[in-house]
Enzyme design. Structure first.
Site, PDB file in Angstrom:
ATOM      1  N   LYS A 146       0.778  -1.263  -0.068  1.00 45.95           N
ATOM      2  CA  LYS A 146      -0.086   0.153  -0.125  1.00 45.95           C
ATOM      3  C   LYS A 146       0.817   1.290  -0.118  1.00 45.95           C
ATOM      4  CE  LYS A 146      -2.265  -1.152   3.819  1.00 45.95           C
ATOM      5  NZ  LYS A 146      -1.504  -2.471   4.002  1.00 45.95           N
ATOM      6  N   ARG A 149     -10.374   0.349   7.715  1.00 38.51           N
ATOM      7  CA  ARG A 149     -10.011  -0.919   7.934  1.00 38.51           C
ATOM      8  C   ARG A 149     -10.917  -1.523   8.720  1.00 38.51           C
ATOM      9  NH1 ARG A 149      -4.014   0.237   8.154  1.00 38.51           N
ATOM     10  NH2 ARG A 149      -3.146  -1.872   8.577  1.00 38.51           N
ATOM     11  N   ARG A 166      11.862  -6.646   5.928  1.00 33.90           N
ATOM     12  CA  ARG A 166      11.859  -5.360   6.303  1.00 33.90           C
ATOM     13  C   ARG A 166      12.372  -5.152   7.648  1.00 33.90           C
ATOM     14  NH1 ARG A 166       6.323  -1.863   5.867  1.00 33.90           N
ATOM     15  NH2 ARG A 166       5.738  -2.998   7.773  1.00 33.90           N
ATOM     16  N   ARG A 175      10.837  -1.872  12.070  1.00 35.97           N
ATOM     17  CA  ARG A 175       9.691  -1.213  12.495  1.00 35.97           C
ATOM     18  C   ARG A 175       8.997  -2.227  13.630  1.00 35.97           C
ATOM     19  NH1 ARG A 175       4.677   0.179   8.162  1.00 35.97           N
ATOM     20  NH2 ARG A 175       3.241  -1.089   9.483  1.00 35.97           N
ATOM     21  N   ARG A 232      -1.385  -9.139  12.630  1.00 40.12           N
ATOM     22  CA  ARG A 232      -1.752  -8.117  11.719  1.00 40.12           C
ATOM     23  C   ARG A 232      -2.621  -8.915  10.474  1.00 40.12           C
ATOM     24  NH1 ARG A 232       3.752  -5.596  10.816  1.00 40.12           N
ATOM     25  NH2 ARG A 232       2.750  -4.285   9.165  1.00 40.12           N
TER      26      ARG A 232
HETATM   27  P1  AP5 Z   1       4.678  -1.736   2.104  1.00 37.13           P
HETATM   28  O1  AP5 Z   1       4.471  -0.839   0.678  1.00 37.13           O
HETATM   29  O2  AP5 Z   1       5.247  -1.124   2.957  1.00 37.13           O
HETATM   30  O3  AP5 Z   1       3.506  -2.192   2.145  1.00 37.13           O
HETATM   31  P2  AP5 Z   1       2.172  -1.945   3.047  1.00 37.13           P
HETATM   32  O4  AP5 Z   1       1.038  -2.378   2.641  1.00 37.13           O
HETATM   33  O5  AP5 Z   1       2.075  -0.365   3.145  1.00 37.13           O
HETATM   34  O6  AP5 Z   1       2.640  -2.451   4.532  1.00 37.13           O
HETATM   35  P3  AP5 Z   1       2.407  -1.863   5.952  1.00 37.13           P
HETATM   36  O7  AP5 Z   1       3.396  -2.861   6.828  1.00 37.13           O
HETATM   37  O8  AP5 Z   1       2.638  -0.528   6.119  1.00 37.13           O
HETATM   38  O9  AP5 Z   1       0.914  -2.361   6.166  1.00 37.13           O
HETATM   39  P4  AP5 Z   1       0.073  -2.225   7.366  1.00 37.13           P
HETATM   40  O10 AP5 Z   1      -1.394  -2.113   7.103  1.00 37.13           O
HETATM   41  O11 AP5 Z   1       0.323  -3.372   8.449  1.00 37.13           O
HETATM   42  O12 AP5 Z   1       0.563  -1.007   8.407  1.00 37.13           O
HETATM   43  P5  AP5 Z   1       0.124   0.557   8.305  1.00 37.13           P
HETATM   44  O13 AP5 Z   1       1.043   1.488   8.506  1.00 37.13           O
HETATM   45  O14 AP5 Z   1      -1.230   0.832   7.471  1.00 37.13           O
HETATM   46  O15 AP5 Z   1       5.582  -2.878   1.630  1.00 37.13           O
HETATM   47  C1  AP5 Z   1       6.169  -3.762   2.494  1.00 37.13           C
HETATM   48  C2  AP5 Z   1       7.428  -4.251   2.178  1.00 37.13           C
HETATM   49  O16 AP5 Z   1       7.468  -5.230   1.049  1.00 37.13           O
HETATM   50  C3  AP5 Z   1       8.251  -3.309   2.024  1.00 37.13           C
HETATM   51  O17 AP5 Z   1       9.680  -3.668   2.757  1.00 37.13           O
HETATM   52  C4  AP5 Z   1       8.398  -3.103   0.596  1.00 37.13           C
HETATM   53  O18 AP5 Z   1       9.753  -2.512   0.135  1.00 37.13           O
HETATM   54  C5  AP5 Z   1       8.219  -4.383   0.191  1.00 37.13           C
HETATM   55  N1  AP5 Z   1       7.491  -4.530  -1.125  1.00 37.13           N
HETATM   56  C6  AP5 Z   1       6.677  -3.639  -1.732  1.00 37.13           C
HETATM   57  N2  AP5 Z   1       6.060  -4.280  -2.852  1.00 37.13           N
HETATM   58  C7  AP5 Z   1       6.823  -5.110  -3.125  1.00 37.13           C
HETATM   59  C8  AP5 Z   1       6.805  -6.248  -4.266  1.00 37.13           C
HETATM   60  N3  AP5 Z   1       6.102  -6.024  -5.300  1.00 37.13           N
HETATM   61  N4  AP5 Z   1       7.645  -7.241  -4.453  1.00 37.13           N
HETATM   62  C9  AP5 Z   1       8.319  -7.525  -3.144  1.00 37.13           C
HETATM   63  N5  AP5 Z   1       8.514  -6.465  -2.191  1.00 37.13           N
HETATM   64  C10 AP5 Z   1       7.775  -5.568  -1.980  1.00 37.13           C
HETATM   65  O19 AP5 Z   1      -0.595   0.115  10.050  1.00 37.13           O
HETATM   66  C11 AP5 Z   1       0.264   0.119  11.090  1.00 37.13           C
HETATM   67  C12 AP5 Z   1      -0.614  -0.219  12.492  1.00 37.13           C
HETATM   68  O20 AP5 Z   1      -1.339   1.272  12.738  1.00 37.13           O
HETATM   69  C13 AP5 Z   1      -1.653  -1.199  12.501  1.00 37.13           C
HETATM   70  O21 AP5 Z   1      -1.100  -2.436  12.726  1.00 37.13           O
HETATM   71  C14 AP5 Z   1      -2.809  -0.531  13.645  1.00 37.13           C
HETATM   72  O22 AP5 Z   1      -2.308  -0.934  14.790  1.00 37.13           O
HETATM   73  C15 AP5 Z   1      -2.482   0.870  13.040  1.00 37.13           C
HETATM   74  N6  AP5 Z   1      -3.299   1.491  12.191  1.00 37.13           N
HETATM   75  C16 AP5 Z   1      -3.155   2.110  10.912  1.00 37.13           C
HETATM   76  N7  AP5 Z   1      -4.327   2.384  10.286  1.00 37.13           N
HETATM   77  C17 AP5 Z   1      -5.274   2.101  10.894  1.00 37.13           C
HETATM   78  C18 AP5 Z   1      -6.795   2.241  10.924  1.00 37.13           C
HETATM   79  N8  AP5 Z   1      -7.293   2.753   9.776  1.00 37.13           N
HETATM   80  N9  AP5 Z   1      -7.323   1.807  11.696  1.00 37.13           N
HETATM   81  C19 AP5 Z   1      -7.025   1.248  13.032  1.00 37.13           C
HETATM   82  N10 AP5 Z   1      -5.700   1.176  13.230  1.00 37.13           N
HETATM   83  C20 AP5 Z   1      -4.864   1.348  12.292  1.00 37.13           C
HETATM   84 MG    MG Z   2       2.398   1.078   4.818  1.00 38.32          MG
END
Ligand code: AP5
Ligand code: MG
Length: 200
Positions: A13, A88, A128, A134, A145
């Protein structure tokens, strides 16, 4: 372009959201990034969110909704936005629709789902963890997650499909190939020439 990004933890994402934000000239708003900034800044909100995030849980809807509402009130989102990691839960999705309506903003155009198998999500996030450290990229937290994604967020695929807004794309393969395919699919959906065509 008013878009939300669905897809499990590590599905890309953030990676694709940044590229799409540049392509469409709109800001990307990541609730995860906003929450991590609040944790880092040790704000009251950050102190509430920290333990929840470290266990891979979902932060309370009202906290996340307040973040999104104040961000969408800023002028740079008037022409469009990409929401990364929000909504979410069904409650968040319903609240977002209501929020846009209340602000007189046109409704969402697209809910984009990045499809990646769970085993690959785990692999990506463990990789990562070695590179960036992280705090939620630990195996048991990653599994939590992914589980919560399935329980709380996956039902949104039906929610947006019912509105005719869902576009699901493969999220595996090279980052640039995933991006090109997304741009093509968006162009098809909106019946316009592919803006990504120039990427060759
Ligand atoms: P990346 O692009 O970082 O993927 P991502 O989907 O953004 O992953 P996140 O870990 O950020 O997702 P998440 O939903 O768990 O975290 P968020 O910050 O939203 O890519 C991931 C890795 O893969 C990177 O190393 C990248 O380089 C690699 N990669 C990318 N594309 C690739 C490809 N094609 N091939 C190979 N490798 C690749 O949320 C974190 C926390 O915040 C949640 O757990 C929750 O506690 C809280 N939170 C956030 N939003 C909410 C909400 N709306 N409601 C409640 N709690 C929330
Ligand atoms: Mg992210």
């Amino acid at each position: 372009m008013r878009m939300i990004l669905l897809g499990g933890p590590g599905s890309g994402k953030g990676t694709q959201g940044e590229m799409l934000a540049r392509e469409f000239g709109v800001p990307r708003l990541s609730t995860g990034d906003a929450l991590r900034a609040a944790v880092k800044g040790d704000t009251e909100l950050g102190r509430k969110a920290k333990p929840v995030m470290e266990s891979g849980g979902l932060v309370a809807d009202e906290i996340v909704l307040a973040i999104v509402e104040s961000r969408l009130a800023q002028q740079d989102t008037a022409a469009g936005f990409i929401l990364d990691g929000f909504p979410r839960t069904t409650a968040q999705a319903v609240a977002l629709d209501a929020m846009l309506q209340r602000h007189g903003t046109p409704p969402l155009d697209v809910a984009l789902d990045l499809e990646v198998k769970d085993a690959e999500l785990v692999q990506r996030l463990l990789l990562r963890a070695q590179q960036q450290g992280r705090t939620d990229d630990r195996e048991e937290v990653i599994r939590n997650r992914i589980r919560l994604y399935g329980e709380e967020t996956r039902p949104l695929l039906d929610y947006y499909a019912a509105q005719g807004k869902l576009i699901a794309v493969p999220g595996s393969g090279a980052v640039d190939d995933v991006f090109r395919n997304i741009v093509l699919r968006l162009a098809e959906a909106f019946d316009k020439p592919a803006p990504g065509a120039r990427l060759g």
